[in-house]
Design a protein around this motif. Structure first.
Motif, PDB file in Angstrom:
ATOM      1  N   ALA A   1     -24.513   6.810  16.055  1.00 16.53           N
ATOM      2  CA  ALA A   1     -25.500   7.837  16.420  1.00 16.53           C
ATOM      3  C   ALA A   1     -25.238   8.331  17.836  1.00 16.53           C
ATOM      4  N   LYS A   2     -24.865   7.377  18.716  1.00 12.66           N
ATOM      5  CA  LYS A   2     -24.592   7.725  20.109  1.00 12.66           C
ATOM      6  C   LYS A   2     -23.381   8.659  20.182  1.00 12.66           C
ATOM      7  N   LEU A   3     -22.419   8.359  19.338  1.00 15.65           N
ATOM      8  CA  LEU A   3     -21.196   9.159  19.304  1.00 15.65           C
ATOM      9  C   LEU A   3     -21.522  10.598  18.903  1.00 15.65           C
ATOM     10  N   ARG A   4     -22.397  10.720  17.914  1.00 10.70           N
ATOM     11  CA  ARG A   4     -22.780  12.050  17.448  1.00 10.70           C
ATOM     12  C   ARG A   4     -23.474  12.820  18.577  1.00 10.70           C
ATOM     13  N   ARG A   5     -24.327  12.091  19.309  1.00 13.09           N
ATOM     14  CA  ARG A   5     -25.058  12.742  20.403  1.00 13.09           C
ATOM     15  C   ARG A   5     -24.086  13.211  21.500  1.00 13.09           C
TER      16      ARG A   5
END
Ligand code: ASP
Length: 472
Positions: free
Chosen positions: A110-114
């Motif tokens: 999720a962090k990567l997507r952000r």
């Protein structure tokens, strides 16, 4: 002495030597020693020159000076190209290993997507602002209004062949659909072998995500390997960087020797408009982003990325500068390596604020010169196409002007106008590449700060100091 000062000295010395060679190269100098066709004389092999000397009364000293100049130019081109090869040698491994290790250590998809979304949005926004600055200035200053018609027609007639070549290569370019599709490599090993940077980024992201999904114990050895390989490549970058002051000298000498300063001539106002726009982006737009979104002061930012800026100026290639940009962002600016290894390579390929600004100014300049009025709607179209074109511009010298074809086509401005600005393209390419890599570094700082991955100035200085002591 700090690295950026050494590089600056190399650059200034290179400009001076280049100008001296350019002066020696002028037709008058050669006529004075009995040579009338300078380029034929310089290109002629030594024995042919000796015949010319015997028959045409060429001064024997001229042959010696010609050889000396030729040697100086070739030696410099050799050293400069050697340095660029070393940098290209590093580019693929550094992106591959550091991105895999970075994504795996984030351990959070999720962090990567952000991070991905944030990076893309800021890249697009900074580019739109840059083109708008270019358009605003070009409308205000009007560098193409009243441009001498005879100079224009002369250049259009003289450069016909080069313009046709540029149009042909712009037409052979893939459509945006193909560009998007092409990001996904059919064969990851081919992507690595052909140094297709976006494909390498894509493959590294997938491998990193795959490692995140594996049980920790299973992934750990591969992650450790990638981390060690990243450290190895960083060591190579450090070794190569020792050569940077000499390389910058060697890269700039042939460029200035070929161009000289006379080229600026009637295009002075156009060059000034582009350079002023680039300066506004560099010294006003970027500091504003940094001030609003990060704790980084602009002097710190500038000191940190100066080596990469100077290299970009002399190589005109954000791709070749990438390893140095990454090193500067990590070690000198203090952005965490996983952020840098994602944001910087992506930026080198898709974010080109300097190129987009230049295309905005060039389009308005050509329209003004041909007495074509561009409506507000057409200027908005330029913002859109220049932003998109800068995504598709390869990070190598001289591609910005090829993509200008697409920008001009979008507003129906005749393409032969490109002939007029060809002569100064190399100088402007150097300047816009500096802004291109500065924009990437600025976004690294912004994303790093948003993710809590930006060290404070004191820590960075301490780390640099302790590294220097270990080096001693
Ligand atoms: N030389 C530029 C770069 O590598 C691209 C261009 O504007 O031609 O960033």
């Amino acid at each position: 002495m700090a690295l950026h000062w050494k590089i600056l000295i190399g650059l200034v010395a290179g400009v001076l030597v280049g100008l001296a060679i350019n002066r020696l190269w002028t037709a008058q100098t050669w006529q004075a020693v009995g040579v009338h066709d300078v380029s034929a004389f310089l290109k002629a092999p030594p024995h042919a020159r000796r015949v010319a000397e015997a028959e045409g009364g060429v001064n024997a000293d001229a042959a010696f000076v010609a050889d000396a100049i030729r040697f100086l130019r070739n030696a410099n081109t050799f050293v400069g190209q050697l340095f660029l090869r070393l940098l290209r040698f590093i580019a693929v491994p550094i992106v591959l290993f550091s991105l895999i290790a970075g994504v795996a250590s984030l351990n959070d998809i999720a962090k990567l997507r952000r991070i991905g979304a944030r990076t893309l949005v800021i890249y697009m926004a900074t580019t739109c602002v840059a083109v708008s600055v270019g358009l605003g200035l070009a409308n205000l200053i009007g560098p193409g209004r009243g441009f001498p018609e005879n100079t224009r027609d002369l250049l259009i007639a003289r450069e016909q062949a080069s313009v046709s070549a540029k149009i042909a290569s712009a037409e052979a370019r893939p459509t945006p659909w193909e560009v998007a599709l092409d990001m996904v490599p059919e064969n990851p090993f081919a992507a690595l072998a052909q140094a297709e940077m976006l494909q390498v980024v894509f493959a590294a992201l997938l491998v990193g995500i795959g490692l995140t999904l594996l049980p920790r114990g299973k992934a750990a050895p591969v992650v450790a390997l990638c981390e060690t390989m990243t450290n190895v490549v960083v060591k190579i970058v450090e070794m190569v960087l020792v050569l940077a002051p000499f390389a910058v000298f060697a890269l700039i000498v042939p460029v200035i020797a070929d161009l000289g300063l006379d080229v600026l001539g009637s295009l002075g106002l156009y060059v000034l408009t582009v350079v002023l726009g680039l300066a506004i982006v560099l010294f006003i737009e970027y500091p504003l982003w940094l001030r609003v979104l990060t704790p980084v002061r602009y002097s710190r930012f500038f000191r940190a990325i100066a080596p990469a800026q100077l290299l970009a100026l002399s190589s005109s290639s954000s791709g070749a500068t990438l390893p140095v940009t990454m090193e500067c962002c990590e070690k000198r600016l203090g952005v965490r390596d996983d952020i840098v290894s994602f944001v910087a390579p992506l930026g080198a390929t898709i974010n080109m604020d300097g190129t987009a600004l230049y295309q905005g100014v060039a389009a308005v300049f050509i329209a003004q010169m041909l007495a074509i009025d561009l409506s507000v709607g057409e200027q908005l179209m330029i913002v859109l196409t220049a932003t998109l074109a800068s995504i598709g511009t390869a990070a190598v010298p001289g591609v910005g002007i090829v993509m200008l074809v697409i920008v001009l086509q979008s507003v129906d401005v005749p393409l032969e106008g490109i002939a007029v600005i060809l002569g100064v393209d190399r100088i402007l390419d150097m300047c816009r590449t500096v802004v291109n890599i500065s924009g990437d570094s600025m976004v690294c700082a912004v994303v790093g700060s948003a993710e809590g991955a930006l060290a404070d100035e004191q820590t960075v200085l301490q780390q640099l100091e302790s590294k220097r002591n270990v080096g001693d």
